[in-house]
Design a protein around this motif. Structure first.
Motif, PDB file in Angstrom:
ATOM      1  N   LEU A 527      67.581  45.114  29.401  1.00 26.52           N
ATOM      2  CA  LEU A 527      67.823  44.320  30.611  1.00 26.52           C
ATOM      3  C   LEU A 527      66.874  43.127  30.668  1.00 26.52           C
ATOM      4  N   GLU A 528      67.361  42.028  31.189  1.00 26.10           N
ATOM      5  CA  GLU A 528      66.568  40.805  31.290  1.00 26.10           C
ATOM      6  C   GLU A 528      66.358  40.439  32.753  1.00 26.10           C
ATOM      7  N   PRO A 529      65.172  39.901  33.085  1.00 25.29           N
ATOM      8  CA  PRO A 529      64.921  39.471  34.462  1.00 25.29           C
ATOM      9  C   PRO A 529      65.861  38.341  34.877  1.00 25.29           C
ATOM     10  N   SER A 530      66.219  38.348  36.132  1.00 28.45           N
ATOM     11  CA  SER A 530      67.029  37.261  36.677  1.00 28.45           C
ATOM     12  C   SER A 530      66.841  37.243  38.188  1.00 28.45           C
ATOM     13  N   ASP A 531      67.153  36.106  38.795  1.00 29.42           N
ATOM     14  CA  ASP A 531      67.066  36.009  40.250  1.00 29.42           C
ATOM     15  C   ASP A 531      68.046  36.960  40.927  1.00 29.42           C
ATOM     16  N   ALA A 532      69.218  37.100  40.329  1.00 31.91           N
ATOM     17  CA  ALA A 532      70.218  37.999  40.908  1.00 31.91           C
ATOM     18  C   ALA A 532      69.718  39.445  40.900  1.00 31.91           C
ATOM     19  N   LEU A 533      69.079  39.851  39.803  1.00 34.00           N
ATOM     20  CA  LEU A 533      68.560  41.213  39.713  1.00 34.00           C
ATOM     21  C   LEU A 533      67.406  41.405  40.689  1.00 34.00           C
ATOM     22  N   ARG A 534      66.561  40.395  40.832  1.00 30.60           N
ATOM     23  CA  ARG A 534      65.459  40.481  41.791  1.00 30.60           C
ATOM     24  C   ARG A 534      65.999  40.701  43.210  1.00 30.60           C
ATOM     25  N   LEU A 535      67.000  39.950  43.588  1.00 32.19           N
ATOM     26  CA  LEU A 535      67.575  40.095  44.923  1.00 32.19           C
ATOM     27  C   LEU A 535      68.238  41.456  45.107  1.00 32.19           C
ATOM     28  N   ASP A 536      68.847  41.948  44.054  1.00 36.10           N
ATOM     29  CA  ASP A 536      69.497  43.254  44.136  1.00 36.10           C
ATOM     30  C   ASP A 536      68.467  44.366  44.331  1.00 36.10           C
ATOM     31  N   ILE A 537      67.340  44.277  43.616  1.00 36.13           N
ATOM     32  CA  ILE A 537      66.284  45.282  43.771  1.00 36.13           C
ATOM     33  C   ILE A 537      65.672  45.200  45.167  1.00 36.13           C
ATOM     34  N   MET A 538      65.472  43.980  45.659  1.00 32.93           N
ATOM     35  CA  MET A 538      64.929  43.821  46.999  1.00 32.93           C
ATOM     36  C   MET A 538      65.876  44.375  48.059  1.00 32.93           C
ATOM     37  N   ALA A 539      67.156  44.165  47.869  1.00 32.70           N
ATOM     38  CA  ALA A 539      68.139  44.692  48.822  1.00 32.70           C
ATOM     39  C   ALA A 539      68.137  46.218  48.807  1.00 32.70           C
ATOM     40  N   HIS A 540      68.046  46.780  47.617  1.00 33.59           N
ATOM     41  CA  HIS A 540      67.970  48.241  47.491  1.00 33.59           C
ATOM     42  C   HIS A 540      66.751  48.780  48.253  1.00 33.59           C
ATOM     43  N   ALA A 541      65.608  48.117  48.083  1.00 28.21           N
ATOM     44  CA  ALA A 541      64.392  48.569  48.759  1.00 28.21           C
ATOM     45  C   ALA A 541      64.513  48.443  50.275  1.00 28.21           C
ATOM     46  N   ARG A 542      65.121  47.364  50.737  1.00 26.06           N
ATOM     47  CA  ARG A 542      65.291  47.184  52.183  1.00 26.06           C
ATOM     48  C   ARG A 542      66.192  48.277  52.775  1.00 26.06           C
ATOM     49  N   ARG A 543      67.253  48.608  52.050  1.00 31.23           N
ATOM     50  CA  ARG A 543      68.152  49.663  52.540  1.00 31.23           C
ATOM     51  C   ARG A 543      67.413  50.991  52.661  1.00 31.23           C
ATOM     52  N   ARG A 544      66.565  51.262  51.698  1.00 31.38           N
ATOM     53  CA  ARG A 544      65.908  52.573  51.661  1.00 31.38           C
ATOM     54  C   ARG A 544      64.643  52.636  52.516  1.00 31.38           C
ATOM     55  N   LEU A 545      63.919  51.518  52.636  1.00 33.30           N
ATOM     56  CA  LEU A 545      62.612  51.539  53.275  1.00 33.30           C
ATOM     57  C   LEU A 545      62.563  50.819  54.611  1.00 33.30           C
ATOM     58  N   GLY A 546      63.505  49.922  54.832  1.00 35.45           N
ATOM     59  CA  GLY A 546      63.446  49.072  56.016  1.00 35.45           C
ATOM     60  C   GLY A 546      62.672  47.803  55.722  1.00 35.45           C
ATOM     61  N   ALA A 547      62.908  46.768  56.535  1.00 36.45           N
ATOM     62  CA  ALA A 547      62.347  45.451  56.260  1.00 36.45           C
ATOM     63  C   ALA A 547      60.828  45.430  56.371  1.00 36.45           C
ATOM     64  N   ALA A 548      60.251  46.275  57.215  1.00 37.68           N
ATOM     65  CA  ALA A 548      58.802  46.234  57.417  1.00 37.68           C
ATOM     66  C   ALA A 548      58.027  46.773  56.223  1.00 37.68           C
ATOM     67  N   VAL A 549      58.636  47.664  55.467  1.00 41.51           N
ATOM     68  CA  VAL A 549      57.940  48.336  54.367  1.00 41.51           C
ATOM     69  C   VAL A 549      58.370  47.805  53.008  1.00 41.51           C
ATOM     70  N   ALA A 550      59.586  47.336  52.893  1.00 41.08           N
ATOM     71  CA  ALA A 550      60.111  46.873  51.595  1.00 41.08           C
ATOM     72  C   ALA A 550      59.331  45.661  51.089  1.00 41.08           C
ATOM     73  N   PRO A 551      59.272  45.468  49.774  1.00 46.68           N
ATOM     74  CA  PRO A 551      58.562  44.312  49.222  1.00 46.68           C
ATOM     75  C   PRO A 551      59.144  42.991  49.714  1.00 46.68           C
ATOM     76  N   LYS A 552      58.244  42.072  49.993  1.00 49.35           N
ATOM     77  CA  LYS A 552      58.660  40.711  50.332  1.00 49.35           C
ATOM     78  C   LYS A 552      58.780  39.855  49.068  1.00 49.35           C
ATOM     79  N   GLU A 553      58.079  40.279  48.022  1.00 46.88           N
ATOM     80  CA  GLU A 553      58.128  39.578  46.742  1.00 46.88           C
ATOM     81  C   GLU A 553      58.256  40.591  45.615  1.00 46.88           C
ATOM     82  N   ILE A 554      58.972  40.200  44.576  1.00 45.14           N
ATOM     83  CA  ILE A 554      59.068  41.023  43.366  1.00 45.14           C
ATOM     84  C   ILE A 554      58.849  40.119  42.157  1.00 45.14           C
TER      85      ILE A 554
END
Length: 592
Positions: A527-554
């Motif tokens: 797998l290669e890094p990409s902006d799309a993958l970064r956003l997908d991982i961030m969205a996954h974290a927000r769904r699971r952790l909520g906006a207050a706890v999920a990473p703001k940067e990856i």
């Protein structure tokens, strides 16, 4: 995938009953005095770690049972029975005595997983000599620093390592009187100002009477790195062997018929306590693989060597996960019945991966260099809650505390009685493997205790069922907009994303929120890094952790910095992010 919250214990695994099945009953009837009776003791009433690990079996029914089995890619396997191990360790103890090295003197070990290292460690213990194992991949400066701090009198190493890492610094080591060399290419080594170990061993007697040591005599000196300054030397005593024996039964479920593999290098406390001493106490055959990690080789060894109990690290498990389930599914593991992990908290995803790919859950456990042995574990005696450290072993009383205002130099704490409240993990002092001091640093040692409680420096919580859950090191916890965020929780959720192999989380200063969560992730193979993958991982974290706890940067990294024993170095991620001093990096894995 929705999974149950627990993995239920199995009363029988691969046809073998576990050592214990009733957690509450065993804890209620346990005493350390009774546990000591599992050992033989010295004729004069003392206790010696080397004698209990080797000679006790060499004089009994296990004398011809394989104690250590060394394997490598390009050489035949080498097996040492308990009887042969006794003879070889006797020879080494006699070598030390011939050099005037005795009780309380200090031997440093610097070698790969070769037989001479194991013989040297156990023989020195029988001689009453204090042993410090060093990781062979250390550079010259970390080696010299530790020998200087520990006033090493003797160094056992190989001719190659000596030439590369020690010879140029020899004049900086005034305490180092003897260097014993193993010739890696065979024959005799002729390095100036050194001694050829094979020559000395050949001339030594294989009869030796173990030196009288008590439970409180020093046995091992393990160095552990702090965030700043020089490494700390944690001193352990021969009485620690009582905890090693008990924890090997309770936490690793070892039986004499087991074939056991601990993948930790003997240069680390796990590789010493549970790669050498604890399994020998149980009379098992220990596999020693002299090669570096290779996923396919490891799976092959599990099968070919009939491994029944496997003790490894989260880093290794994540690397096996990264290699993909298809590789694991090419193998069958009919002998394997128990898997455990230590080194850093094991993410729930990894526990479930073991269950689904290997057919066995992975049992996480918790301890530290300072505790000397496993304190809290997932064991065969109760269900596993994936992501939990488990419950305290018999003889160990753990609690969660909050700090009060200190009076003078020493900390004050209050025990938190309510469940699921985060605080510092503390242990009631008194277990046999508790460290007895930091070398030349009594003030630092005193600050590890509040009355009768040892303060671990780890933040955790305990649930209604008595399971402990790791939150993070006290200095790793992120404070964001009034929230206290444990990095481990965030890392575990990130690892649930199908693209993420490893994750490390830090707090990044923010003028509005105090800190925001920043995550560093490495991706699975292919797998290669990409902006799309970064956003997908961030969205996954927000769904699971909520906006207050999920990473703001990856940020994507090819490799996360970690110690050579496998722990992700969050403080190093933070130092590099903020341009701060990196502190002690002597244990940093090469290339990280």
């Amino acid at each position: 995938m929705t999974r149950p919250t627990v993995i239920h214990k199995e009363p029988v695994r691969r046809g073998l009953l576990p050592n214990w099945t009733d957690y509450a009953q065993e804890r209620s009837r346990f005493s350390w005095d009774q546990a000591r009776l599992a050992l033989q003791g010295l004729p004069g009433g003392g206790l010696n770690m080397g004698f209990e690990a080797v000679d006790r079996h060499a004089a009994g029914v296990l004398r011809y049972h394989a104690a250590l089995r060394f394997v490598s890619k390009d050489a035949p396997a080498i097996e040492l029975t308990y009887a042969e191990l006794a003879r070889q360790t006797n020879r080494f103890a006699n070598v030390l005595q011939s050099l005037g090295v005795g009780k309380d003197d200090r031997l440093f070990l610097l070698a790969g997983r070769i037989p001479e290292l194991y013989v040297g460690l156990l023989g020195a213990l029988k001689n009453g000599t204090v042993v410090t194992p060093l990781f062979s991949a250390f550079g010259p400066e970390p080696i010299a620093t530790r020998i200087q701090l520990g006033a090493g009198l003797v160094l056992l190493t190989t001719d190659t390592l000596y030439r590369r890492k020690v010879r140029q610094l020899r004049d900086q080591l005034p305490s180092l009187r003897h260097v014993l060399l193993v010739a890696e290419e065979g024959g005799v080594t002729h390095e100036p100002d050194t001694l050829d170990l094979a020559t000395l061993m050949a001339a030594a007697s294989d009869s030796f009477t173990t030196v009288e040591t008590t439970e409180d005599d020093p046995a091992l000196l393990h160095f552990t790195s702090g965030t700043t300054g020089t490494p700390k030397g944690a001193l352990h005593v021969h009485g620690a062997v009582v905890a090693h024996e008990a924890s090997a039964r309770y936490a690793l479920d070892l039986h004499p018929q087991d074939r056991y593999w601990c993948t930790a290098d003997p240069g680390w406390v796990t590789g010493t306590s549970y790669g050498i001493i604890a399994p020998l106490l149980q009379g098992v055959t220990t596999l020693v693989d002299r090669e570096e990690f290779d996923a396919e080789r490891w799976y092959s060894l599990l099968v070919q060597e009939h491994v029944s109990v496997w003790y490894t690290a989260p880093t290794a498990i994540r690397m096996l996960m990264k290699a993909g389930p298809e590789l694991a599914q090419r193998y069958r593991f009919p002998c394997l019945r128990f898997i455990a992990s230590v080194g850093e908290p094991l993410n729930p995803e990894a526990v479930w991966w073991g269950q689904e790919v290997l057919g066995l859950p992975i049992h996480d456990n918790w301890w530290q260099t300072e505790t000397g042995g496993i304190m809290i574990a997932n064991t065969p005696a109760f269900d596993i809650k994936p992501g939990s450290m488990g419950r305290p072993l018999p003889g160990i009383d753990a609690c969660i505390v909050e700090h009060l205002e200190a009076e003078g130099e020493l900390p004050r704490v209050r025990v938190i009685e309510a469940p699921n409240v985060e605080g510092e993990l503390a242990l009631q002092r008194g277990w046999p493997s508790m460290f007895r001091g930091y070398l030349n640093n009594e003030a630092r040692y005193a600050k590890c205790f509040a009355g009768e409680l040892y303060l671990s420096g780890d933040l955790a919580r305990v649930d209604e069922d008595g399971y402990f859950w790791f939150v993070g090191r006290a200095d790793d916890v992120i404070k964001s907009a009034g929230h206290l965020i444990g990095p481990f929780e965030v890392e575990s959720v990130l690892m649930e994303h199908p693209a993420v192999a490893e994750a490390g989380v830090i707090g990044k200063p923010d003028p509005l929120l105090g800190e925001v969560v920043k995550a560093f992730v490495s991706l699975k193979s292919g797998l290669e890094p990409s902006d799309a993958l970064r956003l997908d991982i961030m969205a996954h974290a927000r769904r699971r952790l909520g906006a207050a706890v999920a990473p703001k940067e990856i940020a994507f990294l090819a490799v996360l910095p970690r110690t050579r024993s496998g722990k992700i170095m969050r403080r190093l991620l933070k130092a590099r992010e903020l341009g701060l001093p990196e502190g002690d990096t002597s244990t940093l894995e090469a290339g990280a």
